[in-house]
Design an enzyme around this catalytic site. Structure first.
Site, short mmCIF file in Angstrom:
data_model
loop_
_atom_site.label_atom_id
_atom_site.label_comp_id
_atom_site.label_asym_id
_atom_site.label_seq_id
_atom_site.Cartn_x
_atom_site.Cartn_y
_atom_site.Cartn_z
N LYS A 141 9.82 9.77 -5.29
CA LYS A 141 9.38 8.41 -4.95
C LYS A 141 8.78 7.78 -6.21
CE LYS A 141 6.22 6.38 -1.47
NZ LYS A 141 5.39 6.79 -0.32
N SER A 200 6.52 4.91 3.98
CA SER A 200 6.82 4.14 2.79
C SER A 200 7.78 4.83 1.83
CB SER A 200 5.53 3.83 2.05
OG SER A 200 4.88 5.02 1.62
N SER A 242 4.05 8.59 5.85
CA SER A 242 5.05 8.02 4.96
C SER A 242 6.03 9.02 4.38
CB SER A 242 4.37 7.26 3.82
OG SER A 242 3.77 6.09 4.30
#
Length: 474
Positions: free
Chosen positions: A81, A155, A179
């Site tokens: 990420k 997320s 997330s």
């Protein structure tokens, strides 16, 4: 069509490297071509580090041929990420505010993966600063490979999408309220939020100091165990990283569930889930029961408070962390991020303290649960992935006290792990009958530092099923 080499797990890649049947150079070239062909429709990558990956692959190939094997992830591609700092490589946090940031240091997680011989192939999309709308950040929304007009959740949206699409076999996500596990559920992959302190967060951009976790996202429990074994452990640069031994997670992976005690909450976790989600979780538990596991009724009386209390803690701490940025470059922030931070500046300190008291209550309740069971299994989310919202909806339809992508469908089920620090793993356990076909998922909770047991149960389930081998229609 997904290329054959892209379908291989980290475990399969490593085995074929060591047998001499395949080289990291071949795999990197195959994945780069697959990313180029498939990702324009998914937008899961922010940065593709093609030249870096090719150079690292050549090094790994030479080392493996010489018999200098660094471990099970040697030569295996990964993409974190884009909230983890990577030295000399763009790290955007999914935001226009940091769109040009190139760190001069490396996060502990990526440093440990690099040392283990894993190959960085790029950085993945996310909701801005891990709390944005999902459609208004600087790089646009990632899309779900099972249904591109549907959300991959957030997320860690790019991580879930890239894994499901077989663009990369390994990723790292972050999890403050779900997330990692939300995208794992929406995309049908494995997401592990390990015990608070099990993995260093040095070099991971903060959302909430006391709730943030960073951990493996993969397609199999075996791959997650291999990753955790590499990245876990104490770190002098992160005082919250636990100074305790890291077990051999791979050694613990057996298909044996005889005698396993599975806690099933009598209330508070299943009722809000769709009937299809509830049925998929019940069938997964029944499969384990058929091979010797037993179920135990458990209760977490205040689990429903985890979401609201956790959101208050997360936003209060985020407002403190982003205070300078909010003052100096508010125009560069997703309007929803800006609104949430501005609102959180007015949260009373007394409310924050009360939320911390809820944390203590939840920790006590979960400690009681694991006196009578080894793991607790619940739906990972209440519903499968929903449609992506429009930009207008992202601004006008979501109250400032609600998390962006479906957080309202997983407030207690995932936030419970962040509020208590207890580990939890999500994996796919079926698909919707309704078209477009989307994954259904369960979540396995365990006691602090019981990741070996959680991973073993997930591995055992995947050994009995083939959900993780299904391919999206890309």
């Amino acid at each position: 069509m997904i290329p054959e080499l892209a379908r291989l797990s980290a475990r399969e890649l490593g085995e074929r490297y060591r047998s001499g049947d395949l080289s990291p150079v071949e795999v990197i070239e195959a994945l780069l071509a697959h990313i180029e062909a498939a990702d324009p429709a998914l937008n899961s990558f922010i940065t593709v580090t093609a030249d870096h990956a090719r150079a690292r692959a050549a090094e790994a190939e030479a080392e493996i041929r010489a018999g200098n094997i660094r471990g099970p992830l040697h030569g295996v591609p990964y993409a974190p990420k884009d909230i983890l700092a990577t030295r000399g490589i763009l790290t955007t946090n999914g935001s226009r505010a940091t769109a040009d940031w190139v760190p001069d240091y490396e996060s502990t997680i990526t440093a440990r993966l690099n040392e283990a011989g894993a190959i960085l192939i790029g950085k993945l999309n996310l909701l801005e600063f891990a709390m944005g709308s999902g459609v208004l950040s600087g790089f646009g929304p990632a899309r779900n490979p099972w249904a591109p007009e549907y959300t991959p959740s957030g997320s860690s949206s790019g991580s879930g999408a890239a894994l499901a699409a077989r663009l990369v076999p390994l990723s790292i996500g972050t999890d403050t309220g779900g997330s990692i596990r939300g995208p794992a559920a929406a995309c049908g992959v494995v997401g592990l939020k390990q015990t608070y302190g099990r993995v260093s967060r040095f070099g991971v951009t903060t959302l909430s100091w006391t709730l943030d976790h960073a951990g493996p996202m993969t397609r199999t429990a075996w791959d997650a165990a291999a990753m955790l074994g590499v990245i876990a452990g104490a770190d002098p640069r992160d005082p919250t990283a636990a100074d305790r031994p890291v077990p051999d997670y791979l050694e613990a992976l057996t298909p044996d569930v005889d005698g396993l005690r599975i806690g099933i909450p009598v209330s508070g976790f299943h009722e809000a889930a769709t009937s299809e989600m509830q049925l998929a979780v019940r069938e997964a538990v029944a499969l384990l029961e058929a091979d010797g596991a037993t179920t135990v009724d458990v209760e977490v009386p205040h689990a429903a408070l985890a979401g609201s209390a956790g959101w208050l803690v997360a936003m209060a701490e985020a407002a403190a962390f982003h205070e300078k940025r909010l003052a100096e470059q508010p125009e560069d922030l997703d309007p929803l991020v800006r609104e949430r931070l501005e609102v959180a500046k007015f949260y009373p300190a007394t409310d924050y303290i009360k939320a911390l008291r809820v944390r203590t209550i939840l920790q006590r309740e979960l400690a009681s649960v694991f006196e009578s069971c080894d793991v607790m299994i619940v739906p990972s989310s209440f519903s499968p992935a929903g449609p992506l919202r429009s930009e207008e909806a992202a601004i006008s339809d979501v109250p400032a006290d609600r998390n962006p992508d479906e957080m309202d469908s997983r407030p207690g089920n995932t936030f419970l792990g962040n509020m208590t620090g207890y580990p939890a793993l999500t994996l796919g356990c079926g698909f919707t009958a309704e078209q477009p076909r989307r994954p259904l998922a369960l979540q396995i909770y365990g006691a602090p530092f019981s990741e070996a047991r959680i991973l073993q149960v997930a591995h055992a389930y995947q050994a009995r099923t083939g959900w993780h081998q299904e391919l999206p229609p890309i």
